[in-house]
Design a protein around this motif. Structure first.
Motif, PDB file in Angstrom:
ATOM      1  N   LEU A   1      20.787 -40.570-113.167  1.00 50.12           N
ATOM      2  CA  LEU A   1      21.815 -39.876-111.561  1.00 50.12           C
ATOM      3  C   LEU A   1      20.848 -40.582-110.629  1.00 50.12           C
ATOM      4  CD1 LEU A   1      22.414 -36.058-114.090  1.00 50.12           C
ATOM      5  CD2 LEU A   1      23.569 -38.129-113.086  1.00 50.12           C
ATOM      6  N   ALA A   2      19.785 -40.977-110.506  1.00 50.35           N
ATOM      7  CA  ALA A   2      18.792 -41.089-109.038  1.00 50.35           C
ATOM      8  C   ALA A   2      19.611 -42.357-108.559  1.00 50.35           C
ATOM      9  CB  ALA A   2      17.554 -41.440-109.874  1.00 50.35           C
ATOM     10  N   PRO A   3      20.057 -41.797-106.837  1.00 44.69           N
ATOM     11  CA  PRO A   3      20.722 -42.864-106.363  1.00 44.69           C
ATOM     12  C   PRO A   3      19.833 -43.596-105.861  1.00 44.69           C
ATOM     13  CG  PRO A   3      19.904 -40.940-105.244  1.00 44.69           C
ATOM     14  CD  PRO A   3      19.170 -40.975-106.549  1.00 44.69           C
ATOM     15  N   THR A   4      18.504 -44.476-106.298  1.00 44.39           N
ATOM     16  CA  THR A   4      17.909 -44.861-106.000  1.00 44.39           C
ATOM     17  C   THR A   4      16.974 -45.590-106.945  1.00 44.39           C
ATOM     18  OG1 THR A   4      15.466 -43.743-105.332  1.00 44.39           O
ATOM     19  CG2 THR A   4      17.467 -44.657-103.366  1.00 44.39           C
ATOM     20  N   LEU A   5      16.365 -46.717-106.985  1.00 42.64           N
ATOM     21  CA  LEU A   5      15.480 -47.393-108.095  1.00 42.64           C
ATOM     22  C   LEU A   5      14.348 -46.640-108.290  1.00 42.64           C
ATOM     23  CD1 LEU A   5      14.964 -49.513-110.552  1.00 42.64           C
ATOM     24  CD2 LEU A   5      14.080 -51.129-108.911  1.00 42.64           C
TER      25      LEU A   5
ATOM     26  N   VAL B   1       9.682 -33.328-105.752  1.00 44.55           N
ATOM     27  CA  VAL B   1      11.264 -33.275-105.781  1.00 44.55           C
ATOM     28  C   VAL B   1      11.589 -31.612-104.551  1.00 44.55           C
ATOM     29  CG1 VAL B   1      12.606 -31.163-106.985  1.00 44.55           C
ATOM     30  CG2 VAL B   1      11.170 -32.515-108.583  1.00 44.55           C
ATOM     31  N   VAL B   2      10.186 -32.009-104.278  1.00 46.19           N
ATOM     32  CA  VAL B   2      11.189 -30.619-102.431  1.00 46.19           C
ATOM     33  C   VAL B   2      11.276 -31.501-101.538  1.00 46.19           C
ATOM     34  CG1 VAL B   2       9.499 -29.320-101.195  1.00 46.19           C
ATOM     35  CG2 VAL B   2       9.204 -28.500-103.379  1.00 46.19           C
TER      36      VAL B   2
ATOM     37  N   ASP C   1      25.290 -33.194-110.797  1.00 49.96           N
ATOM     38  CA  ASP C   1      24.396 -33.868-109.858  1.00 49.96           C
ATOM     39  C   ASP C   1      22.853 -34.511-109.980  1.00 49.96           C
ATOM     40  OD1 ASP C   1      23.545 -32.439-107.803  1.00 49.96           O
ATOM     41  OD2 ASP C   1      25.625 -33.434-107.344  1.00 49.96           O
ATOM     42  N   TRP C   2      22.544 -35.064-109.154  1.00 49.92           N
ATOM     43  CA  TRP C   2      21.339 -35.454-108.729  1.00 49.92           C
ATOM     44  C   TRP C   2      20.386 -34.541-108.182  1.00 49.92           C
ATOM     45  CZ3 TRP C   2      17.018 -37.753-109.451  1.00 49.92           C
ATOM     46  CH2 TRP C   2      16.289 -38.073-108.368  1.00 49.92           C
ATOM     47  N   LEU C   3      20.817 -33.866-107.358  1.00 52.06           N
ATOM     48  CA  LEU C   3      20.439 -32.603-106.845  1.00 52.06           C
ATOM     49  C   LEU C   3      19.700 -31.607-107.580  1.00 52.06           C
ATOM     50  CD1 LEU C   3      21.713 -32.547-102.488  1.00 52.06           C
ATOM     51  CD2 LEU C   3      19.216 -33.350-103.919  1.00 52.06           C
TER      52      LEU C   3
END
Length: 229
Positions: free
Chosen positions: A38-42, A142-143, A95-97
């Protein structure tokens, strides 16, 4: 009424707790490995994959301790499959969040629960559990990402706050189910059972106090994320 201490043993209780921890770590590994997609970046994918690897390392340590105690690790985990799987099924991130919030809220809540019970374990088992609970620094990642998302779109905070409360509620529901079905583990949490070299307690109100501490810890972590409890 018969006291739990007269019908269950410490050996059963420690096997139950370590079985629960082992299955929790195994499923945490599986969940995080899947959530990395789900991560939007590598960079995000790599970070979550690192978190998953740490969970599997924890699983192996608890698995080893169960074997040292003469328990069959798979059999020790089996009683907790239904409850742990139900928790993950009912808190599947969209989703990712949501996956990040679940990793932070769910895993730290679980760690608090284990920490409460570890007080009553023998020294060797306690060290294994404490090692599993060691802060790997993943919470900072995460934070930072959740707070950045809220800053970019404040409307996200409301949705994630509801999500955090849902995770807490589901975790407490499944914990109550486990305590009902596993009296030895419930007695350990109450301090009725304990290893000879551990502290003891004789007040069943301790369980209520423990739940209060878990709830307060949840509120503090929600605030750290920039969410309302």
């Amino acid at each position: 009424m018969t006291s739990p201490a007269t019908t269950v043993s410490y050996e059963t209780a420690v096997t139950d707790l370590l079985g629960l921890v082992a299955y929790g770590e195994l499923t945490a590994f599986e969940r995080l490995a899947a959530d990395s997609a789900l991560a939007p970046t590598l960079a995000g994918k790599a970070q979550v994959a690192s978190m998953a690897a740490a969970e599997f390392d924890h699983f192996r340590k608890v698995h080893t301790r169960l074997a040292e105690l003469g328990a069959e690790p798979t059999a020790a985990m089996e009683p907790f499959v239904e409850a742990v799987d139900a928790f993950h099924e009912h808190t599947r991130p969209a989703d990712w969040l949501e996956s990040l919030v679940k990793a932070y809220i769910g895993d730290t809540l679980t760690a608090d629960f284990y920490r409460e019970a570890a007080r009553f374990l023998d020294a060797d088992s306690r060290r294994v559990v404490e090692d599993v609970l060691e802060d790997m620094g993943h919470g900072v990642f995460v934070v930072e990402h959740v707070r950045a998302a809220i800053e970019a779109d404040p409307k996200v905070a409301g949705r994630l706050a509801l999500w955090g409360r849902r995770i807490m509620g589901e975790a407490l529901t499944q914990a109550q189910q486990i305590a009902t079905r596993r009296p030895a583990l419930a007695a350990l949490l109450a301090g009725v059972l304990a290893a000879p070299d551990a502290e003891t307690a004789d007040d069943l109100a301790r369980v209520g106090q423990m739940l209060t501490r878990l709830t307060e810890g949840h509120g503090a972590r929600m605030a750290t994320l920039g969410l309302s409890a």
